[in-house]
Scaffold this motif. Structure first.
Motif, mmCIF file in Angstrom:
data_model
loop_
_atom_site.group_PDB
_atom_site.id
_atom_site.type_symbol
_atom_site.label_atom_id
_atom_site.label_comp_id
_atom_site.label_asym_id
_atom_site.label_seq_id
_atom_site.Cartn_x
_atom_site.Cartn_y
_atom_site.Cartn_z
ATOM 1 N N GLY A 98 -4.090 2.624 -2.105
ATOM 2 C CA GLY A 98 -4.261 1.212 -1.803
ATOM 3 C C GLY A 98 -4.377 0.329 -3.029
ATOM 4 N N GLY A 99 -4.287 0.928 -4.224
ATOM 5 C CA GLY A 99 -4.312 0.141 -5.450
ATOM 6 C C GLY A 99 -5.667 0.002 -6.095
ATOM 7 N N ALA A 100 -6.681 0.736 -5.627
ATOM 8 C CA ALA A 100 -8.020 0.625 -6.195
ATOM 9 C C ALA A 100 -8.062 1.177 -7.612
ATOM 10 C CB ALA A 100 -9.024 1.382 -5.325
ATOM 11 N N MET A 145 0.840 -1.197 0.000
ATOM 12 C CA MET A 145 0.000 0.000 0.000
ATOM 13 C C MET A 145 0.874 1.245 0.000
ATOM 14 S SD MET A 145 -2.896 1.242 2.781
ATOM 15 C CE MET A 145 -4.125 0.082 2.169
ATOM 16 N N GLY A 146 0.560 2.196 -0.877
ATOM 17 C CA GLY A 146 1.330 3.421 -0.953
ATOM 18 C C GLY A 146 0.971 4.408 0.146
ATOM 19 N N ARG A 147 1.770 5.451 0.239
ATOM 20 C CA ARG A 147 1.524 6.516 1.203
ATOM 21 C C ARG A 147 0.635 7.589 0.577
ATOM 22 N NH1 ARG A 147 7.399 8.550 2.147
ATOM 23 N NH2 ARG A 147 7.477 8.009 -0.075
ATOM 24 N N VAL A 148 -0.022 8.356 1.437
ATOM 25 C CA VAL A 148 -0.771 9.532 1.006
ATOM 26 C C VAL A 148 -0.127 10.751 1.656
ATOM 27 C CG1 VAL A 148 -2.958 10.781 1.084
ATOM 28 C CG2 VAL A 148 -2.949 8.306 0.688
ATOM 29 N N ALA A 149 0.268 11.723 0.851
ATOM 30 C CA ALA A 149 0.733 13.010 1.357
ATOM 31 C C ALA A 149 -0.304 14.055 0.965
ATOM 32 C CB ALA A 149 2.093 13.376 0.773
ATOM 33 N N ARG A 183 -13.298 2.835 -10.562
ATOM 34 C CA ARG A 183 -14.643 2.618 -10.044
ATOM 35 C C ARG A 183 -14.621 2.342 -8.547
ATOM 36 N NH1 ARG A 183 -19.671 2.197 -11.198
ATOM 37 N NH2 ARG A 183 -19.276 2.737 -13.354
ATOM 38 N N ALA A 184 -13.696 1.508 -8.119
ATOM 39 C CA ALA A 184 -13.621 1.194 -6.691
ATOM 40 C C ALA A 184 -13.253 2.435 -5.883
ATOM 41 C CB ALA A 184 -12.605 0.079 -6.455
ATOM 42 N N ALA A 185 -12.332 3.247 -6.408
ATOM 43 C CA ALA A 185 -11.947 4.471 -5.707
ATOM 44 C C ALA A 185 -13.123 5.439 -5.634
ATOM 45 C CB ALA A 185 -10.760 5.124 -6.408
ATOM 46 N N LEU A 186 -13.889 5.554 -6.724
ATOM 47 C CA LEU A 186 -15.073 6.401 -6.732
ATOM 48 C C LEU A 186 -16.090 5.936 -5.689
ATOM 49 C CD1 LEU A 186 -16.018 7.145 -10.463
ATOM 50 C CD2 LEU A 186 -15.602 8.830 -8.665
ATOM 51 N N GLU A 187 -16.305 4.649 -5.606
ATOM 52 C CA GLU A 187 -17.282 4.113 -4.651
ATOM 53 C C GLU A 187 -16.855 4.402 -3.213
ATOM 54 O OE1 GLU A 187 -17.500 0.058 -5.850
ATOM 55 O OE2 GLU A 187 -18.950 0.448 -7.473
ATOM 56 N N THR A 188 -15.569 4.230 -2.932
ATOM 57 C CA THR A 188 -15.055 4.515 -1.595
ATOM 58 C C THR A 188 -15.217 5.997 -1.255
ATOM 59 O OG1 THR A 188 -13.453 2.706 -1.682
ATOM 60 C CG2 THR A 188 -12.986 4.493 -0.149
ATOM 61 N N ALA A 189 -14.849 6.851 -2.200
ATOM 62 C CA ALA A 189 -14.942 8.294 -1.979
ATOM 63 C C ALA A 189 -16.391 8.733 -1.820
ATOM 64 C CB ALA A 189 -14.282 9.033 -3.141
ATOM 65 N N GLY A 218 -26.315 16.273 9.403
ATOM 66 C CA GLY A 218 -25.804 17.326 10.275
ATOM 67 C C GLY A 218 -25.597 18.589 9.474
ATOM 68 N N ASP A 219 -24.634 18.552 8.544
ATOM 69 C CA ASP A 219 -24.452 19.593 7.542
ATOM 70 C C ASP A 219 -23.560 19.027 6.449
ATOM 71 O OD1 ASP A 219 -21.651 20.004 8.193
ATOM 72 O OD2 ASP A 219 -22.265 21.317 9.826
ATOM 73 N N THR A 220 -23.423 19.787 5.370
ATOM 74 C CA THR A 220 -22.623 19.310 4.235
ATOM 75 C C THR A 220 -21.196 19.835 4.264
ATOM 76 O OG1 THR A 220 -23.370 21.145 2.849
ATOM 77 C CG2 THR A 220 -24.676 19.116 2.784
ATOM 78 N N VAL A 221 -20.834 20.561 5.342
ATOM 79 C CA VAL A 221 -19.485 21.114 5.449
ATOM 80 C C VAL A 221 -18.455 19.986 5.464
ATOM 81 C CG1 VAL A 221 -17.911 22.441 6.900
ATOM 82 C CG2 VAL A 221 -20.297 23.140 6.689
ATOM 83 N N GLY A 222 -17.469 20.072 4.601
ATOM 84 C CA GLY A 222 -16.397 19.084 4.582
ATOM 85 C C GLY A 222 -16.701 17.812 3.821
ATOM 86 N N ALA A 223 -17.892 17.696 3.232
ATOM 87 C CA ALA A 223 -18.218 16.470 2.514
ATOM 88 C C ALA A 223 -17.308 16.278 1.295
ATOM 89 C CB ALA A 223 -19.682 16.476 2.089
ATOM 90 N N GLY A 224 -17.035 17.378 0.582
ATOM 91 C CA GLY A 224 -16.132 17.285 -0.564
ATOM 92 C C GLY A 224 -14.715 16.931 -0.154
ATOM 93 N N ASP A 225 -14.284 17.445 0.992
ATOM 94 C CA ASP A 225 -12.946 17.105 1.484
ATOM 95 C C ASP A 225 -12.877 15.630 1.882
ATOM 96 O OD1 ASP A 225 -12.135 19.732 1.137
ATOM 97 O OD2 ASP A 225 -12.604 20.301 3.193
ATOM 98 N N ALA A 226 -13.946 15.133 2.505
ATOM 99 C CA ALA A 226 -13.983 13.714 2.863
ATOM 100 C C ALA A 226 -13.897 12.850 1.616
ATOM 101 C CB ALA A 226 -15.257 13.409 3.648
ATOM 102 N N PHE A 227 -14.601 13.266 0.560
ATOM 103 C CA PHE A 227 -14.557 12.551 -0.720
ATOM 104 C C PHE A 227 -13.121 12.480 -1.232
ATOM 105 C CE2 PHE A 227 -14.579 12.284 -5.289
ATOM 106 C CZ PHE A 227 -15.669 11.505 -5.634
ATOM 107 N N CYS A 228 -12.440 13.623 -1.260
ATOM 108 C CA CYS A 228 -11.087 13.671 -1.827
ATOM 109 C C CYS A 228 -10.090 12.871 -0.992
ATOM 110 C CB CYS A 228 -10.620 15.115 -1.949
ATOM 111 S SG CYS A 228 -11.489 16.060 -3.222
ATOM 112 N N GLY A 229 -10.182 12.979 0.327
ATOM 113 C CA GLY A 229 -9.259 12.233 1.175
ATOM 114 C C GLY A 229 -9.429 10.738 1.022
ATOM 115 N N ALA A 230 -10.686 10.281 0.985
ATOM 116 C CA ALA A 230 -10.934 8.853 0.812
ATOM 117 C C ALA A 230 -10.520 8.378 -0.578
ATOM 118 C CB ALA A 230 -12.413 8.557 1.053
ATOM 119 N N LEU A 231 -10.712 9.234 -1.589
ATOM 120 C CA LEU A 231 -10.283 8.894 -2.949
ATOM 121 C C LEU A 231 -8.779 8.658 -2.982
ATOM 122 C CD1 LEU A 231 -11.183 8.909 -6.078
ATOM 123 C CD2 LEU A 231 -10.131 11.181 -6.088
ATOM 124 N N ALA A 232 -8.002 9.569 -2.386
ATOM 125 C CA ALA A 232 -6.548 9.426 -2.376
ATOM 126 C C ALA A 232 -6.127 8.161 -1.650
ATOM 127 C CB ALA A 232 -5.914 10.650 -1.717
#
Length: 277
Positions: free
Chosen positions: A247-249, A1-5, A252-258, A228-242
């Motif tokens: 992890g090698g996804a 598994m690679g690192r995320v910076a 499609r798999a990366a999109l689903e996770t994000a 609760g609210d939508t604040v940070g939802a886009g950031d959560a998407f991007c962090g999970a995508l990375a």
């Protein structure tokens, strides 16, 4: 598994609750709503860590003040490597001054502070990444630093993901090397107006889902009572995508996770869960 910076901003959000927003020249009384961690960079790093990435590294800049020290301590508590967070001797840690009225409408003033300073050390750290690693960048920081870090990471063989938010013009070569450039609908229109054409483009549509080239995912319904609210939802998407890409996804798999991470993020209040500082 690679690192995320994650290269991005670290802000302290200072919230004040008011009955209504003042008009120019008016003073209104408010109630302290609390101090919370925020900033797109910090939000995205926290999301990558929640997604289970074994190593998340924060590339950011804070002031030599209590707020900066507290944020760095929080990063470590979340399992995020803060060793590459630099300290400005003169600028304060970034701050967002937020007033919220009784209808839930926000008024926000962001003071970039240390986030806005050029920092060559962050680009050098990005150049130490390797094939299989992912650099995730957003644009609440010095744009020259973003461009230098993206080029350095790409030259080292790492994958570069650029969240073009808040929208700003980046050099054409940085847009071209990103895989993907992530934008929402408003940012997509601004990008189209710039005449720059990414080789890899991922567009998010909020509750309607997201599309990356020929791959797409539908939004995940969240009952209104659970929002609760939508604040940070886009950031959560991007962090999970990375994290998924490291992890090698595949796409499609990366999109689903994000997509799942973005839907989960609307279930709590604020940019990060348990974000009080």
């Amino acid at each position: 598994m690679g690192r995320v910076a994650v290269l991005g901003s670290l802000n302290v959000d200072v919230v004040t609750l008011v009955e209504r927003h003042p008009v120019p020249g008016e003073t209104v009384l408010g109630e302290a709503g609390g101090r919370f961690v925020g900033g797109k960079g910090g939000n995205q790093a926290a999301a990558a860590a929640r997604a289970g990435t074994s190593h998340v590294q924060m590339l950011a800049r804070v002031g030599s003040d209590e707020a900066g020290a507290a944020y760095v301590e929080r990063l470590g508590a979340l399992g995020i490597d803060p060793s590459s967070v630099s300290t400005s001797p003169t600028a304060p840690t970034g701050t967002a001054l937020i007033t919220v009225d009784e209808q839930g409408e926000n008024s926000i003033i962001v003071i970039a502070g240390a986030n806005g300073e050029p920092d060559p050390s962050l680009a050098r750290e990005a150049g130490r990444l390797a094939p299989g690693d992912v650099l995730l960048c957003s644009l609440e920081v010095d744009l020259g630093t973003v461009a230098a870090a993206a080029r350095a990471a790409h030259a080292a063989g790492a994958r570069v993901v650029v969240n073009l938010a808040p929208y700003a013009a980046l050099p054409p070569d940085v847009i071209e090397l990103a895989d993907p450039v992530v934008v929402n609908e408003a940012e997509m229109r601004a990008l189209a107006d710039s005449a720059l054409v990414p080789q890899s483009l991922l567009v998010t549509f909020g509750a309607a889902g997201a599309r990356w080239g020929m791959d797409g995912v539908d939004g995940i319904p969240v009952p209104a009572a659970e929002v609760g609210d939508t604040v940070g939802a886009g950031d959560a998407f991007c962090g999970a995508l990375a994290a998924a890409l490291a992890g090698g996804a595949d796409r499609r798999a990366a999109l689903e996770t994000a997509n799942a991470a973005g839907a989960a993020a609307v279930r709590w209040v604020g940019a990060q869960p348990d974000a009080a500082l």
